[in-house]
Scaffold this motif. Structure first.
Motif, PDB file in Angstrom:
ATOM      1  N   ASN A   1       0.825  -1.215   0.000  1.00 40.83           N
ATOM      2  CA  ASN A   1       0.000   0.000   0.000  1.00 40.83           C
ATOM      3  C   ASN A   1       0.853   1.255   0.000  1.00 40.83           C
ATOM      4  O   ASN A   1       1.913   1.321   0.648  1.00 40.83           O
ATOM      5  N   TRP A   2       0.359   2.278  -0.702  1.00 47.33           N
ATOM      6  CA  TRP A   2       0.991   3.593  -0.706  1.00 47.33           C
ATOM      7  C   TRP A   2       0.205   4.530   0.194  1.00 47.33           C
ATOM      8  O   TRP A   2      -1.020   4.556   0.157  1.00 47.33           O
ATOM      9  N   THR A   3       0.936   5.320   1.009  1.00 49.83           N
ATOM     10  CA  THR A   3       0.307   6.238   1.957  1.00 49.83           C
ATOM     11  C   THR A   3       0.818   7.654   1.714  1.00 49.83           C
ATOM     12  O   THR A   3       2.040   7.861   1.561  1.00 49.83           O
ATOM     13  N   LEU A   4      -0.102   8.635   1.675  1.00 53.02           N
ATOM     14  CA  LEU A   4       0.282  10.035   1.553  1.00 53.02           C
ATOM     15  C   LEU A   4       0.854  10.506   2.891  1.00 53.02           C
ATOM     16  O   LEU A   4       0.174  10.443   3.914  1.00 53.02           O
ATOM     17  N   VAL A   5       2.123  10.962   2.893  1.00 55.15           N
ATOM     18  CA  VAL A   5       2.774  11.350   4.146  1.00 55.15           C
ATOM     19  C   VAL A   5       3.069  12.844   4.224  1.00 55.15           C
ATOM     20  O   VAL A   5       3.357  13.366   5.299  1.00 55.15           O
ATOM     21  N   ASN A   6       3.035  13.547   3.090  1.00 55.84           N
ATOM     22  CA  ASN A   6       3.300  14.981   3.147  1.00 55.84           C
ATOM     23  C   ASN A   6       2.849  15.624   1.836  1.00 55.84           C
ATOM     24  O   ASN A   6       2.768  14.957   0.796  1.00 55.84           O
ATOM     25  N   THR A   7       2.535  16.919   1.905  1.00 57.52           N
ATOM     26  CA  THR A   7       2.187  17.692   0.715  1.00 57.52           C
ATOM     27  C   THR A   7       2.940  19.016   0.779  1.00 57.52           C
ATOM     28  O   THR A   7       2.833  19.749   1.768  1.00 57.52           O
ATOM     29  N   LEU A   8       3.702  19.312  -0.259  1.00 59.68           N
ATOM     30  CA  LEU A   8       4.522  20.511  -0.301  1.00 59.68           C
ATOM     31  C   LEU A   8       4.303  21.248  -1.617  1.00 59.68           C
ATOM     32  O   LEU A   8       3.852  20.666  -2.606  1.00 59.68           O
ATOM     33  N   ARG A   9       4.640  22.525  -1.637  1.00 51.33           N
ATOM     34  CA  ARG A   9       4.496  23.311  -2.859  1.00 51.33           C
ATOM     35  C   ARG A   9       5.767  23.312  -3.701  1.00 51.33           C
ATOM     36  O   ARG A   9       5.722  23.619  -4.895  1.00 51.33           O
ATOM     37  N   ASP A  10       6.914  22.974  -3.081  1.00 49.33           N
ATOM     38  CA  ASP A  10       8.194  23.030  -3.779  1.00 49.33           C
ATOM     39  C   ASP A  10       8.635  21.618  -4.176  1.00 49.33           C
ATOM     40  O   ASP A  10       8.681  20.704  -3.343  1.00 49.33           O
ATOM     41  N   LYS A  11       9.000  21.440  -5.433  1.00 54.59           N
ATOM     42  CA  LYS A  11       9.368  20.119  -5.946  1.00 54.59           C
ATOM     43  C   LYS A  11      10.610  19.583  -5.254  1.00 54.59           C
ATOM     44  O   LYS A  11      10.645  18.422  -4.807  1.00 54.59           O
TER      45      LYS A  11
END
Length: 560
Positions: free
Chosen positions: A17-27
């Motif tokens: 399974n893949w889990t979303l661990v963070n969301t950022l604006r900078d690549k």
């Protein structure tokens, strides 16, 4: 030119399974975060996905920009679903067999405008497939690879078995058409066809052959479905309903665009609600507009009677697929989110349960999760000018957010808006005049109380709103100013009582403080006699006392 906004989501894999661990604006920051998590050794793989929202097309788009970790060599067949293997010719005619045919031949079936049942029951359709040998070869190869990978069977052997099954089924079909004695529909006499097949052990197969012959010269999925539904509406032979059930289920499964069913181009959500109505046997409401295919009313009636289960499941499947898609259901971000609650209302049954049960809730939870990511919330709040508008917008969408985890996530976005020190200054001093500020807090409190937030979050948010209300009362010295009004203590008590009953106080310390100050005056000796003496005449006194009792009730004050 498309107008796009984007963010970078960091996903980590543990197990499968893949889990979303963070969301950022900078690549680069997102890639660095992913690498750091991979270095910790907790995850077998990490990746960064660029998520963008195309405002012109109103869809989300995803592109993988970084991957690190265990990743076996990709195969073009990796994502192939093995489906249910066919081991005898009759298996092709089963639900699972036809599902496999659609999966492996979808592009060709869509191009030819036919469904699997037509392919299986008309020799010219089958010979057309035979004549394009590479198409059949590719489908057999894909099915064999998927099934051999799952079962461990030898690939060449499995391919040979599938070819033998196809040839056996084709021989039966070819012989039936060559004899030339297949029953055919005479005009609209569907009941006559059913009667002619009565008692035949192959009546289901022969019925579908007759329908495939009837539909052979008809072009277009909508036109074919129109014909099938019109025959269904004329059919009063219950023994034929299972045959129609298989046929209609395939047509609904195979429609590439819901407008083919509703004859219109408009909001996707309207068409999806229309499907939901039919699936629960209610027909379609008039809100959708467009010209509805004939026979839908009769179909809904049959579903309501407990029949046509395959068609019902196909309709619900289209609903789920639409909800899982990335297109907006409604124009406008807020209405699109609130569509989830529309769907729940539409699929709520008389016993309080939902059609689709856990499956529906699972799909709506997934959609809700997608609609409250940090990126989606940023888009939702983009036009809001201050903390009050942002908090109010988040409370507005709460009914459309499904699932306890998603509700907690939404509450987590609201808490800092009303909890930070900087925003507190706005709510206490700047959000309109003093009565506007208090009124907003009460409105927000009512939304929280009526929400589906868990008790802990409801209590936290209500307590914080009440705390702000108390600070407004203190900073404006509002109770003291009210006490300074009036020529005597009776008028002061009435002024405080009216304030308590005004709906401007949150249920907590703010209301408690105001009630306590009010009771000081109401319980003073001579208050009631002074109140009665302030009226001119018995009629005015009676009316005044009635209004006084109404104020006590509205303020929930016991002055006895």
């Amino acid at each position: 030119m498309s107008s796009q906004k984007f963010s970078f989501e960091v996903l980590a894999q543990s197990g499968t399974n893949w889990t979303l661990v963070n969301t950022l604006r900078d690549k680069e920051a997102a890639i660095a975060d992913a690498k750091a998590r991979r270095t910790q050794g907790r995850f077998k793989a990490v990746r960064v996905v660029k998520t963008s929202f195309d405002e012109t097309e109103n869809i989300f788009k995803e592109t993988e920009v970084f991957f690190e970790g265990d990743k076996r060599k990709a195969s073009k067949h990796d994502d192939e679903d093995a489906g249910v293997a066919c081991w005898k010719p009759d298996d092709f005619y089963s639900i699972t067999g036809r599902d496999s045919i659609r999966r492996y031949l979808k592009e060709s079936l869509d191009r030819w405008g036919i469904i699997p049942l037509e392919l299986l029951h008309h020799i010219e359709h089958f010979e057309r497939l035979e004549d394009t040998g590479t198409i059949m070869q590719g489908a057999v190869q894909r099915a064999a690879i998927a099934q051999a990978r799952e079962s461990g069977q030898d690939l060449r052997k499995r391919m040979l078995e599938i070819y033998n099954l196809i040839n056996a089924a084709a021989d039966i079909l070819r012989k039936d058409f060559k004899k030339g004695d297949l029953k055919k529909l005479q005009g609209d006499d569907i009941n006559g066809l059913v009667d002619a097949l009565a008692g035949d052990s192959r009546r289901g197969y022969l019925f579908q052959c007759a329908m495939a012959i009837e539909l052979f010269e008809i072009k277009g999925v909508r036109t074919k479905l129109n014909r099938v539904l019109s025959l269904f509406a004329r059919c009063d032979r219950k023994e034929a309903y299972p045959f129609f059930d298989m046929l209609l289920a395939e047509f609904f499964d195979g429609m590439s665009n819901l407008s083919e069913l509703f004859g219109q181009e408009g909001e996707l959500g309207t068409a999806v609600l229309g499907l939901a109505d039919i699936a629960i046997g209610k027909g379609r409401t008039d809100e959708g507009g467009g010209e509805m295919l004939p026979g839908i009313t009769q179909l809904a009636e049959r579903i309501a009677d407990g029949g046509m289960n395959h068609t019902r499941d196909a309709l619900l499947g289209r609903v789920y697929a639409a909800l899982r898609g990335k297109k907006e259901m409604r124009a406008g971000v807020v209405d699109d989110i609130l569509f989830n609650s529309e769907m729940l209302d539409r699929l709520r049954l008389d016993d309080g349960e939902y059609a689709g049960g856990e499956k529906l809730m699972e799909v709506l939870k997934e959609r809700s999760e997608r609609l409250i990511t940090a990126f989606a919330i940023e888009r939702l709040l983009g036009e809001c000018e201050n903390p009050a508008q942002r908090a109010e917008r988040l409370l507005q969408i709460e009914p459309g957010i499904v699932g306890g985890t998603n509700k907690r996530t939404l509450a987590g976005y609201i808490k800092p808006l009303i909890g930070s020190a900087d925003n507190e200054i706005f709510f206490v001093k700047e959000n309109g005049n003093v009565f506007d500020r208090l009124r907003w807090l009460c409105r927000a409190e009512a939304a929280v109380v009526d929400s589906g937030f868990d008790e802990l979050n409801r209590r936290h948010l209500c307590d914080r709103l009440d705390e702000i209300a108390v600070k407004i009362l203190a900073s404006e010295k509002l109770l003291a100013r009210l006490e300074g009004k009036g020529d005597n203590f009776v008028e002061t008590g009435l002024a405080l009582l009216r304030f308590c009953a005004s709906g401007l106080l949150t249920d907590g310390n703010a209301k408690r403080m105001a009630k306590q100050r009010t009771l000081v005056y109401l319980k003073k000796p001579g208050f009631l006699s002074g109140l009665m003496g302030s009226y001119d005449g018995e009629a005015a006194m009676a009316q005044g006392l009635k209004e006084f009792q109404g104020l006590l009730a509205a303020a929930k004050i016991d002055a006895s």
